[in-house]
Structures are given as C-alpha cells and as structure tokens.
Enzyme design. Sequence first.
Site, PDB file in Angstrom:
ATOM      1  N   GLY A  13       0.859  -1.553   0.208  1.00 44.78           N
ATOM      2  CA  GLY A  13       0.591  -0.115   0.168  1.00 44.78           C
ATOM      3  C   GLY A  13       0.858   1.498  -0.262  1.00 44.78           C
ATOM      4  N   ASP A  65      -2.042 -12.853   4.989  1.00 47.34           N
ATOM      5  CA  ASP A  65      -3.485 -12.414   4.777  1.00 47.34           C
ATOM      6  C   ASP A  65      -4.350 -12.151   6.289  1.00 47.34           C
ATOM      7  OD1 ASP A  65      -6.141 -11.919   2.770  1.00 47.34           O
ATOM      8  OD2 ASP A  65      -6.184 -11.287   4.785  1.00 47.34           O
ATOM      9  N   TYR A 102     -16.308  -8.303   5.527  1.00 46.88           N
ATOM     10  CA  TYR A 102     -15.153  -8.068   5.446  1.00 46.88           C
ATOM     11  C   TYR A 102     -13.835  -7.112   5.894  1.00 46.88           C
ATOM     12  CZ  TYR A 102     -10.047  -8.686   3.033  1.00 46.88           C
ATOM     13  OH  TYR A 102      -8.924  -7.965   2.793  1.00 46.88           O
ATOM     14  N   THR A 134      -7.225   5.288  12.525  1.00 39.31           N
ATOM     15  CA  THR A 134      -7.385   7.070  11.806  1.00 39.31           C
ATOM     16  C   THR A 134      -8.163   7.866  12.717  1.00 39.31           C
ATOM     17  OG1 THR A 134      -8.919   7.368  10.017  1.00 39.31           O
ATOM     18  CG2 THR A 134      -9.008   4.902  11.261  1.00 39.31           C
ATOM     19  N   GLU A 136     -10.883   8.928  10.415  1.00 43.17           N
ATOM     20  CA  GLU A 136     -12.134   8.683  10.593  1.00 43.17           C
ATOM     21  C   GLU A 136     -12.671   7.760  12.306  1.00 43.17           C
ATOM     22  OE1 GLU A 136     -14.716   7.442   8.260  1.00 43.17           O
ATOM     23  OE2 GLU A 136     -13.272  10.108   7.400  1.00 43.17           O
ATOM     24  N   TYR A 158     -15.672   1.358   8.444  1.00 39.85           N
ATOM     25  CA  TYR A 158     -14.511   1.202   8.551  1.00 39.85           C
ATOM     26  C   TYR A 158     -14.203   1.918   9.341  1.00 39.85           C
ATOM     27  CZ  TYR A 158     -10.017   3.160   7.821  1.00 39.85           C
ATOM     28  OH  TYR A 158      -8.393   3.657   7.881  1.00 39.85           O
ATOM     29  N   LYS A 162     -12.047   0.081  12.966  1.00 38.04           N
ATOM     30  CA  LYS A 162     -10.553   0.450  13.374  1.00 38.04           C
ATOM     31  C   LYS A 162     -10.980   0.917  14.755  1.00 38.04           C
ATOM     32  CE  LYS A 162      -7.768   0.928  10.112  1.00 38.04           C
ATOM     33  NZ  LYS A 162      -6.644   0.300   9.723  1.00 38.04           N
ATOM     34  N   HIS A 188      -3.469  11.215   4.895  1.00 37.11           N
ATOM     35  CA  HIS A 188      -2.122  11.393   3.790  1.00 37.11           C
ATOM     36  C   HIS A 188      -1.760  10.859   3.066  1.00 37.11           C
ATOM     37  CE1 HIS A 188      -1.724   8.294   7.094  1.00 37.11           C
ATOM     38  NE2 HIS A 188      -1.224   7.799   5.753  1.00 37.11           N
TER      39      HIS A 188
HETATM   40  P1  NAP Z   1      -3.892   1.241   1.591  1.00 30.99           P
HETATM   41  O1  NAP Z   1      -3.074   2.312   0.062  1.00 30.99           O
HETATM   42  O2  NAP Z   1      -5.501   0.872   0.755  1.00 30.99           O
HETATM   43  O3  NAP Z   1      -2.902   0.316   1.241  1.00 30.99           O
HETATM   44  C1  NAP Z   1      -3.612  -1.254   2.322  1.00 30.99           C
HETATM   45  C2  NAP Z   1      -2.114  -1.978   2.218  1.00 30.99           C
HETATM   46  O4  NAP Z   1      -3.036  -3.423   3.534  1.00 30.99           O
HETATM   47  C3  NAP Z   1      -2.235  -2.737   0.682  1.00 30.99           C
HETATM   48  O5  NAP Z   1      -1.110  -2.979   0.651  1.00 30.99           O
HETATM   49  C4  NAP Z   1      -3.604  -4.066   0.448  1.00 30.99           C
HETATM   50  O6  NAP Z   1      -2.675  -5.062   0.331  1.00 30.99           O
HETATM   51  C5  NAP Z   1      -3.564  -4.197   2.323  1.00 30.99           C
HETATM   52  N1  NAP Z   1      -4.217  -5.250   2.231  1.00 30.99           N
HETATM   53  C6  NAP Z   1      -5.920  -4.903   2.677  1.00 30.99           C
HETATM   54  N2  NAP Z   1      -6.384  -6.183   2.997  1.00 30.99           N
HETATM   55  C7  NAP Z   1      -5.512  -7.276   3.507  1.00 30.99           C
HETATM   56  C8  NAP Z   1      -5.548  -8.325   4.323  1.00 30.99           C
HETATM   57  N3  NAP Z   1      -6.772  -9.117   3.828  1.00 30.99           N
HETATM   58  N4  NAP Z   1      -4.796  -8.983   4.381  1.00 30.99           N
HETATM   59  C9  NAP Z   1      -3.528  -8.680   3.896  1.00 30.99           C
HETATM   60  N5  NAP Z   1      -3.212  -7.207   3.648  1.00 30.99           N
HETATM   61  C10 NAP Z   1      -4.352  -6.437   3.004  1.00 30.99           C
HETATM   62  O7  NAP Z   1      -3.758   2.284   2.701  1.00 30.99           O
HETATM   63  P2  NAP Z   1      -3.040   3.136   2.852  1.00 30.99           P
HETATM   64  O8  NAP Z   1      -3.145   4.632   3.134  1.00 30.99           O
HETATM   65  O9  NAP Z   1      -1.299   2.763   2.823  1.00 30.99           O
HETATM   66  O10 NAP Z   1      -2.443   3.165   4.307  1.00 30.99           O
HETATM   67  C11 NAP Z   1      -2.226   2.276   5.576  1.00 30.99           C
HETATM   68  C12 NAP Z   1      -3.216   2.134   6.758  1.00 30.99           C
HETATM   69  O11 NAP Z   1      -3.287   3.086   7.421  1.00 30.99           O
HETATM   70  C13 NAP Z   1      -4.115   1.522   6.810  1.00 30.99           C
HETATM   71  O12 NAP Z   1      -5.097   0.824   7.665  1.00 30.99           O
HETATM   72  C14 NAP Z   1      -5.074   2.703   6.806  1.00 30.99           C
HETATM   73  O13 NAP Z   1      -6.749   2.343   7.196  1.00 30.99           O
HETATM   74  C15 NAP Z   1      -4.498   3.599   7.401  1.00 30.99           C
HETATM   75  N6  NAP Z   1      -4.509   4.562   7.975  1.00 30.99           N
HETATM   76  C16 NAP Z   1      -4.812   5.726   6.008  1.00 30.99           C
HETATM   77  C17 NAP Z   1      -4.473   6.767   6.620  1.00 30.99           C
HETATM   78  C18 NAP Z   1      -4.387   8.301   4.994  1.00 30.99           C
HETATM   79  O14 NAP Z   1      -5.376   8.410   5.059  1.00 30.99           O
HETATM   80  N7  NAP Z   1      -3.704   6.987   4.150  1.00 30.99           N
HETATM   81  C19 NAP Z   1      -5.178   7.794   7.675  1.00 30.99           C
HETATM   82  C20 NAP Z   1      -5.587   6.793   8.528  1.00 30.99           C
HETATM   83  C21 NAP Z   1      -5.154   5.641   9.315  1.00 30.99           C
HETATM   84  P3  NAP Z   1      -3.317  -5.228  -1.538  1.00 30.99           P
HETATM   85  O15 NAP Z   1      -2.127  -3.810  -2.476  1.00 30.99           O
HETATM   86  O16 NAP Z   1      -3.257  -5.901  -1.851  1.00 30.99           O
HETATM   87  O17 NAP Z   1      -4.285  -4.309  -2.448  1.00 30.99           O
HETATM   88  N1  GDD Z   2     -13.272   8.574  -2.684  1.00 28.72           N
HETATM   89  C1  GDD Z   2     -13.954   9.573  -3.023  1.00 28.72           C
HETATM   90  N2  GDD Z   2     -14.144  10.116  -4.039  1.00 28.72           N
HETATM   91  N3  GDD Z   2     -14.330  10.735  -1.857  1.00 28.72           N
HETATM   92  C2  GDD Z   2     -14.850  12.315  -2.571  1.00 28.72           C
HETATM   93  C3  GDD Z   2     -15.012  11.515  -3.914  1.00 28.72           C
HETATM   94  C4  GDD Z   2     -14.821  10.613  -4.532  1.00 28.72           C
HETATM   95  O1  GDD Z   2     -15.091  10.907  -6.015  1.00 28.72           O
HETATM   96  N4  GDD Z   2     -16.120  12.834  -4.283  1.00 28.72           N
HETATM   97  C5  GDD Z   2     -16.108  13.854  -3.181  1.00 28.72           C
HETATM   98  N5  GDD Z   2     -16.018  12.552  -1.781  1.00 28.72           N
HETATM   99  C6  GDD Z   2     -15.624  12.777  -0.526  1.00 28.72           C
HETATM  100  C7  GDD Z   2     -15.665  12.174   0.304  1.00 28.72           C
HETATM  101  O2  GDD Z   2     -16.990  11.759   0.663  1.00 28.72           O
HETATM  102  C8  GDD Z   2     -14.518  11.984   1.844  1.00 28.72           C
HETATM  103  O3  GDD Z   2     -15.457  13.522   3.058  1.00 28.72           O
HETATM  104  C9  GDD Z   2     -13.716  13.523   1.678  1.00 28.72           C
HETATM  105  O4  GDD Z   2     -13.612  13.423  -0.028  1.00 28.72           O
HETATM  106  C10 GDD Z   2     -12.964  12.242   1.261  1.00 28.72           C
HETATM  107  O5  GDD Z   2     -12.317  11.244   0.921  1.00 28.72           O
HETATM  108  P1  GDD Z   2     -11.330   9.879   0.665  1.00 28.72           P
HETATM  109  O6  GDD Z   2     -10.620  10.696   0.161  1.00 28.72           O
HETATM  110  O7  GDD Z   2     -12.038   8.362   0.380  1.00 28.72           O
HETATM  111  O8  GDD Z   2     -10.602   9.488   2.227  1.00 28.72           O
HETATM  112  P2  GDD Z   2     -11.802   9.217   3.489  1.00 28.72           P
HETATM  113  O9  GDD Z   2     -11.280  10.388   3.849  1.00 28.72           O
HETATM  114  O10 GDD Z   2     -12.758   8.764   3.827  1.00 28.72           O
HETATM  115  O11 GDD Z   2     -10.396   8.065   3.911  1.00 28.72           O
HETATM  116  C11 GDD Z   2      -9.190   8.823   4.268  1.00 28.72           C
HETATM  117  O12 GDD Z   2      -8.743   8.571   5.069  1.00 28.72           O
HETATM  118  C12 GDD Z   2      -9.201   8.149   6.762  1.00 28.72           C
HETATM  119  C13 GDD Z   2      -8.857   9.078   7.230  1.00 28.72           C
HETATM  120  O13 GDD Z   2      -9.545  10.018   7.753  1.00 28.72           O
HETATM  121  C14 GDD Z   2      -8.868   6.767   3.892  1.00 28.72           C
HETATM  122  O14 GDD Z   2      -6.844   6.256   3.420  1.00 28.72           O
HETATM  123  C15 GDD Z   2      -8.882   6.266   5.353  1.00 28.72           C
HETATM  124  O15 GDD Z   2      -8.685   5.294   5.305  1.00 28.72           O
HETATM  125  C16 GDD Z   2      -7.758   6.760   6.249  1.00 28.72           C
HETATM  126  O16 GDD Z   2      -8.329   6.239   7.715  1.00 28.72           O
END
Ligand code: NAP
Ligand code: GDD
Length: 379
Positions: A13, A65, A102, A134, A136, A158, A162, A188
Amino acid sequence: MCKKKAIITGITGQDGAYLAEYLISKNYIVHGIKRRSSIFNTERIDHLYQDPHVKNPNLILHYGDLTDSMNLTRILQEVQPDEIYNLAAMSHVGVSFDTPEYTANADGIGTLRILEAIRLLNLVKKTKIYQASTSELYGLVREIPQKETTPFYPRSPYAVAKLYAYWITINYREAYKMHASNGILFNHESPIRGETFVTRKVTRAVSRIALGTQEKVFMGNLSSKRDWGHAKDYVKGMYLILQQEEPDDYVLATGIATEIRDFIKMAFLEIGIKIIFKGKNIDEKGYMVELDKNLFEKNVGLKYLSNIVKRIKNNNLVIEVDSSYFRPTEVDILVGDASKAYKKLGWKPEYNIKSLVSEMVKSDIELFKNKVINRKKYF
Ligand code: NAP
Ligand code: GDD
C-alpha cells in the site's frame, strides 16, 4: 550489531511502501506481508525488491492475509520481529459500506490476530507493535480540532472496525504490558496514493484533462473538509512512535482543513487553470474560466497548449457531481491537533497542502505523458 527486524503488513500500500523504504534507510531488515493477487501488486515497492537468492537481503516478502491467523502466527514465529507496523486494511471508507463484514474481519479482528500471535509466541517483551488507527474514529466530530482526548463517533463500517482495533490494542497494552501504540493519523496522500481516494482521483483527472485524454470527472460530496498531509511525513511519525520507551497513542495531523472544492481548485491552479463552481448539490458543476498560459506551458508543455485553449473556449465543463459517490453517513470535517506528537516525539510535518498538491499534479502529468498504456482487447 544485529540489524533490527520489522514486519510491515500492507507493504504494497501507499504507507507500506514509504515506510519500507524509510526503515531500510535506517538499516532495518524489513519483512513485508502481501496478499496473493492474480496480477503483480508490488509496483510501489519494486524499486526495493531483491531477488530471494540475494545474500542478506534487506527486504523479504511473505504471502499472508489479515484474515488468516495461522499464517500470521507462522510468519511472526519465523521472523521474531523487533517491531510490527500493522498497516494492512480495507482502507476505503466508501467501499466499507459495500463490504462491511469483510472490513470488520480484516481491519478489526485482523489486529486482534496479530496481538494474539505476539502473546502466544511469547514475543511480548521483544516485539513492539504500531496500529494504524485513523482520524475517521472521530467521525461526527465532538470538538474541533480533534486530539487524543476527543471522544470518538465512527460513521462507517471502516471506522467502527478501526475503533475495535484501537481499543484491542490498548487492552493488550494494559493487560499484557505490550509495547502497543496507536497512531491516530489524519489523511495523508502522495503521488502513490490509491487512485480512488479523492486527492489522487482529482490530480489524475487534472493531468489527463490537461493532456487532452479526459473530458471531465464525476465527484461525490464537494463540501467535506479534510486535514491533508504527505505520507512521507507520516511514516516518520510511525517510526518515532515505536522508538519511545513507553507505548502511547498519538494524533498526527497538519492542523489545516481544506474543502474538497478547494483541493480541486488548487490542483487546477497548479497548471494555470482557474475553476469556478456554479449550482447546488447534485447540480453543482465546475468550469475552467481562466488560463495562465505561461504556467500551463511550464507545468504541462507547449505541445498541449492549443488544445486546452480550444477546450476552454468550446466546452469548459470539467467537474460534475454523481450521487453514487455519496456515503450513507458522511464525515464532514476532520482537522487534527498534533501538539502531543510535537512535544513528545518532536514530530512536525515538512509538507503543506500546497507542496503536496504540486508534487501530486506534477507526478501524474509525468505518469500520463510517458506511460504506454497497453489497451489490447481481450477478445
Ligand atoms: P492502502 O494504500 O489502501 O494500503 C492498504 C494495504 O493493506 C495494501 O497493501 C493492501 O494490499 C493491504 N491489505 C488490504 N486487505 C488486506 C488483508 N486482508 N490482508 C493483508 N493485507 C491487506 O492504505 P494506506 O493509505 O497505505 O493506509 C495504511 C493504513 O493506515 C491502513 O490501515 C489505513 O486504514 C490506515 N490509515 C490511512 C490513512 C491515510 O490517509 N492514508 C489515514 C489514517 C489511517 P493490496 O495492495 O493487495 O490491496
Ligand atoms: N473517494 C472519494 N471519491 N471521495 C470523495 C469523492 C470521490 O469522488 N468526492 C468527494 N469525496 C469526499 C468523501 O465523501 C470524503 O468526504 C472526502 O472526499 C475524502 O474521501 P477519501 O479520499 O476517500 O478519504 P477518507 O477521508 O474517506 O478516508 C481516508 O482517510 C482516512 C483518515 O481520515 C482513507 O485513507 C482512510 O483509510 C483513512 O482512515
């Protein structure tokens, strides 16, 4: 001295890739857990990949997994890690409404499986664990900005999954004295952000519109606000959290909230195009109204200029709203207060929203200019 060993779940990821590179630069041996897929899914870490026949590799991949406890337990037993970063998750909030069971299994119980494996294997004293919590969790926010003491109000399957992972991490810390910590990370992003998250969806669309290969993009809720930082800064925070003597929970955030609408405007401005929005709710639309030719030429290229001039004259509609992207329950605003991380970890983000947007747009323009897309028909 023996190198430290870290396991990263979710190494394929966005965060897993940045963290793997960061830990390798700090002389770790990184063990990544990846899922089997029908097509290569390691693009983000290909530059770190080492052939399994290489002597003393610093990156080793294991199939696994989060829904398979025996497999996780076996990997932990083999590796005997010093640190585990549990980043794997079904991380898309919108998709979690379609796959709630899931999501609960992978994101909630998945964390329990790892904690329990640490306990069963008697690794409690040796292994520290970071849980990817998160912002969230704050959902329907109880205060602005949100910090470690702000009450949670999750608004999606989700976030609920979490929430379980957050509390089970604390419970194992208190019950078994594990070095188990939560990073409550606000959004991020980066050039390798998943394509269906809003920022990357926008920067990809802006780039393809600029290059003349996409007409417009359909978006969901344009009014929500997010606190966006760069993944590079945030993985450094994850590392710092595990280097502390005592386990604890930390918010990582920039403290600045930006509306989706404004993110879209900023992304277009990066290539010299001014966007205005007209209309309300489902009928809201975004139009290109002005062009800074010099900036467009600088960031996109002279070759594409005449085409965009024509587009702005003849059909300047680029954003529409599609209600299928709306979520049954939305999180309207997230903005974090990371003062605890600043004080205790010395963590402070280097990127701001402007430098983040700029890097993402430039990277997508490069990607779509140079990528040869193999569009062979299947039949
Ligand atoms: P991401 O790009 O969606 O990566 C998720 C990773 O988890 C991928 O490697 C995915 O594998 C793997 N995965 C999903 N389901 C799995 C399973 N059942 N078993 C093993 N691996 C699995 O997410 P990210 O943005 O890097 O975020 C990393 C973590 O931080 C996540 O837990 C997310 O919820 C959390 N988080 C993210 C943010 C953000 O803004 N990015 C903020 C707060 C928290 P595949 O490549 O095979 O799909
Ligand atoms: N994905 C998506 N696609 N979001 C949209 C769109 C669209 O076309 N249009 C508007 N949005 C709005 C969503 O409804 C949400 O309010 C906001 O954009 C951000 O959506 P995402 O980028 O999907 O991120 P997120 O905030 O829901 O979740 C991400 O951040 C979380 C931390 O606060 C993910 O990375 C989560 O895994 C993470 O925990």
